[in-house]
Design an enzyme around this catalytic site. Structure first.
Site, short mmCIF file in Angstrom:
data_model
loop_
_atom_site.label_atom_id
_atom_site.label_comp_id
_atom_site.label_asym_id
_atom_site.label_seq_id
_atom_site.Cartn_x
_atom_site.Cartn_y
_atom_site.Cartn_z
N ASP A 111 0.81 -1.20 0.00
CA ASP A 111 0.00 0.00 0.00
C ASP A 111 0.85 1.26 0.00
O ASP A 111 1.58 1.52 0.96
CB ASP A 111 -0.88 -0.03 1.25
CG ASP A 111 -1.91 1.09 1.24
OD1 ASP A 111 -2.01 1.80 0.22
OD2 ASP A 111 -2.61 1.26 2.24
N ASP A 136 -2.39 6.35 -5.80
CA ASP A 136 -2.58 5.38 -4.73
C ASP A 136 -2.66 3.98 -5.31
O ASP A 136 -3.40 3.75 -6.26
CB ASP A 136 -3.88 5.75 -3.99
CG ASP A 136 -4.13 4.85 -2.79
OD1 ASP A 136 -3.17 4.28 -2.25
OD2 ASP A 136 -5.30 4.72 -2.39
#
Ligand SMILES: *[C@@H]1O[C@H](CO)[C@@H](O)[C@H](O)[C@H]1NC(C)=O
Ligand SMILES: *[C@@H]1O[C@H](CO)[C@@H](O)[C@H](O)[C@H]1NC(C)=O
Ligand SMILES: *[C@@H]1O[C@H](CO)[C@@H](O)[C@H](O)[C@H]1NC(C)=O
Ligand SMILES: *[C@@H]1O[C@H](CO)[C@@H](O)[C@H](O)[C@H]1NC(C)=O
Ligand SMILES: CC(=O)N[C@H]1CO[C@H](CO)[C@@H](O)[C@@H]1O
Length: 472
Positions: free
Chosen positions: A148, A350
């Site tokens: 992430d 992201d």
């Protein structure tokens, strides 16, 4: 001889890519800007075996990336589009509600020492969709971790799970059976440094502790500790700070925790700066039946066609990679979107957000232009956050307009059909973008739109680079 072989191979490859049904088509003497695709290519068979990407095994510092729900994942939870999009929206909501505003004075002074483990947001993020396998401890214990770029701390569930652990595929890591594990003391500078990043210090007796509540109802808390982390046989790191999660819940389902690739000081790239110079890259595969790769440093070789855009801090979040979207084109025609639409919102890239989110006015312009090019197709109901959908039943091929994103610095990322569409079923294939609720909500360049590109995060250069054809 070798040269001749190369030339022949090149000719064959060029011919193959010209005659391929996928990708942009060029008719004779006529530039065509749309992509004609076989509709069947939108639906990878769910029983297809995993095809391993060769890229990862070529270099020492590379890990295979698998889509969490696909045949390449050891987790094998079954995909449910509505769940994926619902969780995606929860992640985005938490990014928006936690970051669209500056921290308040109260946030800044709440650095008092505390043993109270009431949830307070630290870093944002959610559960993410791509996993890698890394080793932890001595002897090495393999873990499937979601990676992430939206958060910093790497953590895994830890025995004895004093609070609770959710079900994971790998056996839960037991620090007492690892000779390289150590606790971090509450009085150590590492604990203070971590606390200053999360704006809250936690201690449990004399041990440094952490708590992260994610916006999608997931959370983890436990000890801040040090361990040996093994990426590959040659890339082994002692004393990496990580979260030894004693109370974990939520949507990490099956995975053992998270590999934090954010910009902050406690992220894995920041902690391994001596070896990798805070540079990493990944390629997310076009379909869950392929693996992609996550590569640290530059020894794996960076594409020569990389184009960079600068990265900045957004809304004082130390973790997120802020960048500037400056324009969108459909079929090579730039949409009329005032630059202030993008600058008011700000943007990030992201790895964990699925569909790209745009300021409402930018999305409206994209949708209008897309619909105009899709007039020949039957529209159908929207689904979840996606509102522009088509019924392709009975069609073998379709022509999808080409969508391009322009970033600050002149970098243009051209999206082919698999990065423009979200295919639920033949009778429901949707434009894979969504509009934000508010003009000042952050725009997010999501992972559908990043597929198959080599995406390079260059920390020292404060920039992110994109190159096409990074993986299958
Ligand atoms: C978690 O995994 C279990 C078993 O694999 C599955 O039944 C459940 O639907 C999953 N939950 C989520 C939220 O993905
Ligand atoms: C770390 O702290 C926990 C909780 O206080 C303790 O049970 C454990 O033995 C400690 N581990 C080491 C290696 O010191
Ligand atoms: C989070 O939990 C609340 C209360 O249990 C629930 O209403 C909400 O739907 C949950 N959110 C997600 C994304 O699961
Ligand atoms: C729709 O199809 C017709 C006939 O094939 C073609 O001439 C026209 O350009 C198409 N319209 C769009 C918007 O693609
Ligand atoms: C500090 C803060 O704004 N926290 C919010 C982060 O996002 C979640 C989910 O939307 C909210 O519940 C928190 O209040």
């Amino acid at each position: 001889m070798n040269n001749l072989l190369n030339i022949i191979t090149t000719i064959i490859c060029v011919w193959l890519s010209w005659s391929s049904a996928d990708g942009a088509q060029k008719r004779e003497n006529e530039e065509v800007s749309f992509h004609r695709i076989q509709t069947s290519s939108l639906f990878p068979s769910s029983s297809a075996p995993c095809v391993l990407s060769p890229t990862a095994s070529n270099t020492k510092s590379s890990l295979r990336v698998a889509h969490r729900y696909g045949p390449c994942s050891s987790l094998r939870t079954s995909p449910d589009h509505d769940d994926i999009l619902r969780l995606d929206q929860a992640r985005v909501k938490s990014i928006h509600s936690n970051l669209s505003k500056k921290p308040t004075a109260r946030d800044r002074i709440s650095q008092s020492q505390s043993t109270d483990l009431q949830a307070r947001e630290g870093f944002t993020l959610g559960s993410g969709n791509y996993i890698v396998t890394v080793g932890i401890g001595t002897p090495k214990h393999d873990l499937s971790l979601v990676f992430d770029t939206g958060s910093d701390l790497t953590w895994t569930q830890c025995e004895p799970c004093i609070g609770s652990c959710y079900t994971q595929k790998d056996p839960i890591f037991n620090p007492s059976s690892s000779s390289s594990y150590s606790n971090i003391s509450c009085s150590s500078p590492v604990c203070d440094s971590f606390a200053s990043q999360t704006r809250r210090k936690y201690c449990s007796a004399s041990n440094c502790a952490y708590l992260i509540g994610y916006g999608d109802n997931s959370s983890t808390s436990g000890y801040l500790s040090k361990e040996k982390i093994t990426l590959t046989n040659t890339d082994v790191f002692d004393n990496i700070n990580f979260g030894c999660g004693q109370s974990n819940s939520g949507l990490f389902n099956g995975s053992a925790g998270l590999l934090g690739l954010g910009r902050g000081k406690s992220s894995f790239p920041s902690q391994t700066v001596m070896k990798y110079n805070n540079i990493f890259s990944y390629c997310l595969p076009s379909s869950p039946k392929y693996t992609g790769h996550l590569t640290f440093g530059t020894s794996g070789g960076l594409s020569s066609s990389l184009k960079y855009t600068s990265v900045s801090t957004v809304h004082e979040s130390a973790s997120l990679y802020g960048l500037d979207i400056v324009g969108i084109s459909v079929d090579d025609k730039e949409l009329e979107i005032p630059l202030t639409v993008f600058t008011t919102a700000g943007s990030i890239i992201d790895s964990g957000t699925v569909t790209t989110r745009l300021p409402p006015k930018a999305y409206a312009a994209l949708r209008t232009a897309f619909k105009e090019k899709m007039l020949n197709y039957t529209t159908t109901l929207g689904r979840s956050i996606l509102d522009t959908c088509y019924d392709f039943t009975g069609l073998e091929t379709v022509e999808i307009p080409k969508v391009s994103f322009s970033f600050k610095g002149g970098t243009v990322v051209e999206l082919d059909a698999i990065r423009v569409l979200y295919a639920f079923k033949m009778s429901q294939v949707c434009l894979a973008f969504a509009g934000n609720d508010k003009d000042d909500d952050l725009a997010i360049f999501g992972n559908i739109q990043q597929k198959t590109m080599q995406v390079v995060y260059d920390g020292p250069g404060d920039r992110v680079g994109f190159a096409p054809n990074g993986c299958m």
